[in-house]
Every structure is written in structure tokens, then in C-alpha cells.
Design a protein around this motif. Structure first.
Motif, PDB file in Angstrom:
ATOM      1  N   GLU A   1      -1.902   7.131 -43.755  1.00  0.00           N
ATOM      2  CA  GLU A   1      -1.816   8.552 -43.416  1.00  0.00           C
ATOM      3  C   GLU A   1      -3.106   9.019 -42.750  1.00  0.00           C
ATOM      4  O   GLU A   1      -3.089   9.819 -41.810  1.00  0.00           O
ATOM      5  CB  GLU A   1      -1.532   9.370 -44.682  1.00  0.00           C
ATOM      6  CG  GLU A   1      -0.998  10.755 -44.416  1.00  0.00           C
ATOM      7  CD  GLU A   1       0.288  10.731 -43.606  1.00  0.00           C
ATOM      8  OE1 GLU A   1       0.306  11.376 -42.533  1.00  0.00           O
ATOM      9  OE2 GLU A   1       1.252  10.057 -44.008  1.00  0.00           O
ATOM     10  N   LYS A   2      -4.229   8.479 -43.236  1.00  0.00           N
ATOM     11  CA  LYS A   2      -5.524   8.823 -42.632  1.00  0.00           C
ATOM     12  C   LYS A   2      -5.560   8.400 -41.165  1.00  0.00           C
ATOM     13  O   LYS A   2      -6.010   9.162 -40.289  1.00  0.00           O
ATOM     14  CB  LYS A   2      -6.644   8.123 -43.409  1.00  0.00           C
ATOM     15  CG  LYS A   2      -8.043   8.365 -42.852  1.00  0.00           C
ATOM     16  CD  LYS A   2      -9.005   7.273 -43.302  1.00  0.00           C
ATOM     17  CE  LYS A   2      -8.656   5.958 -42.610  1.00  0.00           C
ATOM     18  NZ  LYS A   2      -9.606   4.870 -42.900  1.00  0.00           N
ATOM     19  N   GLU A   3      -5.082   7.190 -40.896  1.00  0.00           N
ATOM     20  CA  GLU A   3      -5.076   6.693 -39.512  1.00  0.00           C
ATOM     21  C   GLU A   3      -4.181   7.558 -38.621  1.00  0.00           C
ATOM     22  O   GLU A   3      -4.516   7.832 -37.462  1.00  0.00           O
ATOM     23  CB  GLU A   3      -4.602   5.238 -39.489  1.00  0.00           C
ATOM     24  CG  GLU A   3      -5.580   4.252 -40.108  1.00  0.00           C
ATOM     25  CD  GLU A   3      -6.926   4.273 -39.422  1.00  0.00           C
ATOM     26  OE1 GLU A   3      -6.968   4.232 -38.169  1.00  0.00           O
ATOM     27  OE2 GLU A   3      -7.958   4.370 -40.128  1.00  0.00           O
TER      28      GLU A   3
ATOM     29  N   LEU B   1      -3.582  10.746 -39.039  1.00  0.00           N
ATOM     30  CA  LEU B   1      -4.274  12.019 -38.820  1.00  0.00           C
ATOM     31  C   LEU B   1      -5.366  11.872 -37.760  1.00  0.00           C
ATOM     32  O   LEU B   1      -5.531  12.730 -36.886  1.00  0.00           O
ATOM     33  CB  LEU B   1      -4.871  12.528 -40.136  1.00  0.00           C
ATOM     34  CG  LEU B   1      -3.864  13.081 -41.146  1.00  0.00           C
ATOM     35  CD1 LEU B   1      -4.511  13.270 -42.512  1.00  0.00           C
ATOM     36  CD2 LEU B   1      -3.259  14.397 -40.659  1.00  0.00           C
ATOM     37  N   PHE B   2      -6.134  10.781 -37.841  1.00  0.00           N
ATOM     38  CA  PHE B   2      -7.160  10.532 -36.816  1.00  0.00           C
ATOM     39  C   PHE B   2      -6.527  10.397 -35.439  1.00  0.00           C
ATOM     40  O   PHE B   2      -7.034  10.938 -34.446  1.00  0.00           O
ATOM     41  CB  PHE B   2      -7.954   9.266 -37.156  1.00  0.00           C
ATOM     42  CG  PHE B   2      -9.026   9.472 -38.196  1.00  0.00           C
ATOM     43  CD1 PHE B   2      -9.778  10.641 -38.234  1.00  0.00           C
ATOM     44  CD2 PHE B   2      -9.297   8.498 -39.139  1.00  0.00           C
ATOM     45  CE1 PHE B   2     -10.769  10.835 -39.174  1.00  0.00           C
ATOM     46  CE2 PHE B   2     -10.285   8.677 -40.089  1.00  0.00           C
ATOM     47  CZ  PHE B   2     -11.020   9.851 -40.115  1.00  0.00           C
TER      48      PHE B   2
ATOM     49  N   GLN C   1      -9.410  15.289 -37.276  1.00  0.00           N
ATOM     50  CA  GLN C   1     -10.542  14.563 -37.843  1.00  0.00           C
ATOM     51  C   GLN C   1     -10.896  15.082 -39.240  1.00  0.00           C
ATOM     52  O   GLN C   1     -11.217  14.294 -40.144  1.00  0.00           O
ATOM     53  CB  GLN C   1     -11.754  14.700 -36.915  1.00  0.00           C
ATOM     54  CG  GLN C   1     -11.517  14.238 -35.483  1.00  0.00           C
ATOM     55  CD  GLN C   1     -11.144  12.771 -35.404  1.00  0.00           C
ATOM     56  OE1 GLN C   1     -11.727  11.947 -36.103  1.00  0.00           O
ATOM     57  NE2 GLN C   1     -10.181  12.439 -34.557  1.00  0.00           N
TER      58      GLN C   1
ATOM     59  N   GLY D   1      -8.376  13.932 -41.762  1.00  0.00           N
ATOM     60  CA  GLY D   1      -8.533  12.483 -41.898  1.00  0.00           C
ATOM     61  C   GLY D   1      -9.750  12.113 -42.723  1.00  0.00           C
ATOM     62  O   GLY D   1      -9.693  11.201 -43.560  1.00  0.00           O
TER      63      GLY D   1
END
Length: 590
Positions: free
Chosen positions: A554-556, A558-559, A564, A567
Motif C-alpha cells: 500500500e505504501k508503494e 501511495l508513493f 508522499q 506513504g
């Protein structure tokens, strides 16, 4: 066994009458009898959106969950249907159909929130059913997901780690499946064909900006992405002409839209294949009795005005099951002792060796059936009761040996005592004649098997009890001089002293053996506790790796989407989870 599950139709699990949730005892009784792991599939959505039809299809039935044919909401509360899982042997499929959200006749949004929250808490796969496309209106209607953190507590005490609650929820929140009914658009994004899953992910894309409209737009999307990183989407064409929809449950497949039939089959196949067993934190698989406790605990919390707490529910479940685990272990111990030990045993060591084997296996039974034993409360209780049973076993073994020896002594020496009463030995030389017969009987006694560990002690006590008789015969034997009599008296005293010393030594040896056994029991508890903690640690690691992996994905995303700040928040969350993971130190005390 699967063959024992006989539910011809669904029953109400949680009644919703007069804006009050009430658990149905009949449904709880059904759950109590099902020991298999449960795959729990729940569906929620607005009323009159065809939820019950999909659940009937999962049940493999034309009819079952009430569908209705008017604009009124038909299902009230949460209904349950248990059946053998069609693709997983020795598993039970549990279908939960919920009443329609935002029923204008009910007019209680808080009540809807609890139904939504309960469906999330109880299921391993959570289906959200809606009509049409995923647009802003559909997202606005899914405001319930933004309220989950206000409706559910993950821990009984405030989390001091600073982590977002979603870190606790994700580990055992269900798979999220969005089903879109009567979908009539082409699956395209920016002129390119996409899958249903890609359509869902595109619909969950965030809007850049810090204004209120952007925050409102992003809120439900962020919640779905944080709480349900495992998600799936299915679209369904309209099943038939509008006028035929009221008769849907009586229509055969060949009368329905072919695309719709294929879509339902694909949906069912996915649910059967990928829906896992309902699992709680720590890898605890839910069966019928456990699901029963969860239902009771969550509904009780709601009705009392507090929030359902996942950790508290697990601890409540642990209290009940750990208490039962103690009883299972004790019952197993007693069964094994009764099968393996023939009392009286010849030595105390023989008894303790058998006890230790049965004790070790009993602890294993407890470990297998217990979980989250806070401060080892129940393991300590088991240890105390096993120690008491060991002491009672030792005493029973001694008592049986004493009784056996007493009967043997009475049988062997009874005729000799009768001869004494008749005066057979009241004559010159009578003392040594008595002594000779007594020694022969002692030899017979010693060589008689099966007396147990009290053999020498009981012989000593018997001889001591008959000493007055021996002294009388010695005094009355006129063939012996006074000096000879005195020598014999000293000899008897010496033998008695030696026997008493041996008895004291034996008592001291018994005490040392019991203390040694107590230490071995303690070490066995520690050994198995450490093994269990190591196993639980590995399970926790696997759970946390799963959580961090999903959060990393999920972080990837968002980035990649250019968010940012969001993320980085997830990145910090992942790092905090990793820093919290340290192997448990070996346990040295219960």
C-alpha cells in the motif's frame, strides 16, 4: 464431522428488534456442536440490492435466505447458515446475511453501524454489495468503513506505541470483496480495458489537496486501503428483465442472463477457493464454540454501551478455553494413570516414573488446547492440581500396599497367633520353637510378590505390635538362663533399632525423591512453555510479516500515486512494527 451439520435453512443469529441486538439461543446451540474450523462469509449492503440471492447461490440453493419481492427490507438482524464446505473437507462454511443498510422504515443509522461492524468482526470474507458503479455516491454510502475505528477497539488498553489502529486490525480483518450489481458500463479507464480489480483500485485512487472536499473524498478510500489491503471486485450484469426480478429465486439458470450466470459462478468459485478460516490474533482458528463466544462477547459489549474489543473477546475466549484445557489435561492424566499403573507398585521410583510420563503428556494436552494464558495462570493451576494428584497417588499406593501387607500378615501369622493362644509355646524350648516358626513365616512373607513399597514397614509395625507376646514367651521359657534371655533381649532391641533406622532412611529417601520429582515437574512445565512461546513467536512473526507486507504494498501504491506524506506515514508504521518484534527471552519461572 461435516455429515453432522444439518441446517435445512438459515436461522437468525442476531435479532434486531426495537433497535436492540439480541443473540438467538437456537443459533448458539448450533454453533456449540460444530468443532470444525469455520470459513465465515458475511455480506452487507443497502436494502433491496440482492444480497440474499448471492448468499443462496453460495449455499448451492435456490431458496434459503429470505429475498422478498417488494421495496421493503426483508432480512432483519444477522442470519446464519452453516453447511459442509463444498471444497475444503472437514471445514464448515458459515454464511451470514445481514439486514439492509439505511432502511427508511428503521431510521436508525447507529444500528446500521453495529450491523456493519459485527459483519466485519465475525467474518473471514466480507462482501459489500451495491448497485451500479463505484462513484462518489457509492463511496459516500460506504461511510461505515470510516467509522470502524470509532466502533471497534483493537486493544483493551490504550496503545502506547503510537501506531495507527489499522496495524492491529489488518492482521485479522477479513478479505474485502465489493460486488457491483446491475453493472452496465464497459470496464474501461481512460479508454483502455481493465479488469474488475483494476476498476476497483482506480476507484480507490486519492485526490490531491488539503481542502475539506479532498479530505471528504479521500476518507473512505484511505480507510478501505488501510483496513482491507486484501480486496477483490466482481461485477454482475442485470440477471433478467426488471419485471422478472421479483421472481428471481424461482427462475432457472437457463432463464437468466447468460453473462450473469457465468459471473455468479466465477464469484462463487473465488469465495470457495480463497476465503480462509476465520482467524484471530495469534493464529487462533475459529470453530463453532469459539464463534459462539465471539458473538456473545461483541453483542454484550454493544448492548452495554461499550465498544466491541477484539483483544477482550480473545481474552474472554482464552479464559473459557484455558479453563477447559486444564480439565482436559487432568482427565487425560487420570485416564492414563488408570491404564498404566497397577498398584501397589514395588517401588516409589516406579510410581514416579509412570507419573512423570503421564504428567508430561497431560501438559502437552494443556499446551495444545490453551492460548493467551496471561501470567501462566491456568498452567500454574494445572501444575498445582497435578502435584496434588501425584501426592494423592503416592498416598493411595502406600495405602493399597499397607492394606495388602496387612491382609498377608494376618493370613500368614494368624495360625501362629492361634497356637500361642492355645499355649503351644508355653513350655521349655517354646521360645525358640516360636522364633523358628516366625522366621519361616517372615521368609514366606518376604518372598510373596505384589506387596508394594510398604512391605518392610508393615512387617516392622507388625513385629512391634507383637513384641509383648514375644517378651512373654521369652520370660516364660525355663530352658533359658537369665543371661541368655538378656542377650536375646538386646538382640531384639538391636534389630528393632536397625529397622527403625531403615524406616527413617526410607522416609528421608522418599522425601528427596518427591522433591526431585517436584523439580522435574517444574522444569517440564518450563520446557513446554518455552516451546509453546517459541511456536507462538513464529506465528506472530508470520502474522506481522503478512501485515507489513500488505502495508508495504500500500505504501508503494501511495508513493506511485504521488502521496508522499501518506506513504511516509505507512513507512514509519512499518518500521515501528519491525522494531517491536523481538524474540521472547527464555522463561525461567512460571
Amino acid at each position: 464431522m461435516a455429515s453432522e451439520i444439518h441446517m435445512p435453512g438459515p436461522v437468525c443469529l442476531i435479532e434486531n428488534s426495537s433497535k436492540q441486538l439480541v443473540v438467538n439461543p437456537e443459533a448458539l446451540e448450533i454453533l456449540s456442536a460444530i468443532q470444525q474450523p469455520m470459513v465465515v462469509v458475511a455480506i452487507v449492503g443497502f436494502y433491496r440490492t440482492g444480497k440474499s440471492y448471492l448468499m443462496n447461490k453460495l449455499a448451492g440453493k435456490q431458496k434459503g435466505f429470505s429475498m422478498g419481492s417488494t421495496v421493503q427490507s426483508h432480512t432483519k438482524g444477522i442470519w446464519m447458515w452453516c453447511m459442509p464446505h463444498p471444497q475444503k473437507p472437514e471445514h464448515t462454511l458459515v454464511l451470514l446475511d445481514t439486514e439492509g443498510l439505511e432502511d427508511i422504515e428503521k431510521g436508525d443509522k447507529q444500528n446500521d453501524c453495529w450491523i456493519f461492524a459485527l459483519a466485519v468482526l465475525l467474518s473471514s470474507t466480507f462482501i459489500y454489495n451495491s448497485i451500479g458503479t463505484i462513484n462518489q455516491q457509492a463511496m459516500d454510502q460506504l461511510h461505515y468503513v470510516t467509522e470502524l475505528t470509532d466502533l471497534i477497539k483493537s486493544k483493551s488498553s490504550p496503545d502506547q506505541s503510537g501506531l495507527d489502529d489499522s496495524a492491529d486490525f489488518v492482521g485479522f480483518f477479513p478479505i474485502f470483496v465489493w460486488t457491483l450489481r446491475d453493472f452496465s458500463l464497459d470496464l474501461e479507464v481512460n479508454g483502455k480495458p481493465v479488469t474488475a480489480d483494476e476498476y476497483l483500485e482506480n476507484s480507490l485512487a486519492l485526490k490531491k489537496g488539503t481542502d475539506e472536499d479532498s479530505k471528504k473524498f479521500n476518507a473512505p478510500r484511505l480507510c478501505i486501503r488501510k483496513f482491507f489491503p486484501m480486496r477483490k471486485c466482481f461485477i454482475f450484469d442485470r440477471p433478467a428483465y426488471r419485471k422478472q426480478l421479483s421472481k428471481l429465486e424461482s427462475m432457472q439458470e437457463d432463464e437468466l442472463n447468460k453473462e450473469f450466470v457465468e459471473q455468479v459462478a466465477e464469484f462463487s468459485s473465488y469465495i470457495f477457493r480463497y476465503s480462509g478460516v476465520k482467524t484471530l490474533s495469534g493464529g487462533i482458528e475459529v470453530n463453532g464454540p469459539r464463534l459462539k463466544i465471539l458473538v456473545q462477547t461483541y453483542v454484550s459489549a454493544i448492548c452495554s454501551g461499550s465498544l466491541p474489543c477484539m483483544e477482550s473477546a480473545v481474552l474472554t475466549l482464552a479464559q473459557i478455553e484455558n479453563s477447559a484445557a486444564v480439565q482436559k489435561a487432568l482427565t487425560y492424566y487420570e485416564e492414563q494413570i488408570n491404564q498404566k499403573i497397577q498398584m501397589p507398585t514395588e517401588t516409589l521410583q516406579e510410581l514416579l516414573d509412570l507419573h512423570r510420563t503421564c504428567e508430561r503428556e497431560a501438559i502437552e494436552v494443556f499446551m495444545k488446547n490453551s492460548f493467551k494464558d496471561v501470567d501462566q495462570k491456568f498452567q500454574n493451576e494445572l501444575g498445582t492440581q497435578l502435584e496434588a494428584k501425584r501426592d494423592a497417588l503416592v498416598q493411595k499406593n502406600m495405602d493399597m500396599s499397607s492394606s495388602c501387607c496387612s491382609d498377608l500378615l494376618e493370613g500368614l501369622f494368624g495360625p501362629l497367633e492361634e497356637e500361642v493362644k492355645q499355649g503351644t509355646f508355653y513350655k521349655p524350648g517354646g521360645y525358640y520353637l516360636f522364633l523358628q516358626k516366625k522366621q519361616e513365616l517372615v521368609k514366606n512373607y518376604i518372598h510373596t510378590p505384589g506387596k508394594g513399597l510398604q512391605a518392610e514397614e508393615m512387617l516392622r509395625k507388625y513385629s512391634e505390635s507383637k513384641q509383648d507376646l514375644t517378651d512373654t514367651l521369652l520370660k516364660m521359657d525355663q530352658s533359658l538362663t537369665e543371661k541368655e534371655k538378656q542377650i536375646e533381649v538386646e538382640r531384639i532391641k538391636g534389630e528393632a533399632a536397625e529397622a527403625a533406622n531403615r524406616a527413617l532412611e526410607e522416609m528421608q529417601k522418599k522425601h528427596e525423591m518427591l522433591m526431585e520429582q517436584k523439580e522435574k515437574s517444574y522444569q517440564e512445565h518450563i520446557r513446554q512453555l518455552n516451546e509453546k512461546r517459541d511456536l507462538e513467536w513464529k506465528e506472530l512473526m508470520a502474522e506481522m510479516i503478512k501485515v507489513t507486507s500488505l502495508k508495504h504494498q500500500e505504501k508503494e501504491r501511495l508513493f506511485k500515486e504521488g502521496f508522499q506524506s501518506e506513504g511516509m506515514m505507512l513507512f514509519r508504521e512499518i518500521e515501528k512494527i519491525k522494531n517491536m518484534l523481538s524474540p521472547p527471552a527464555p522463561c525461567t519461572i512460571l
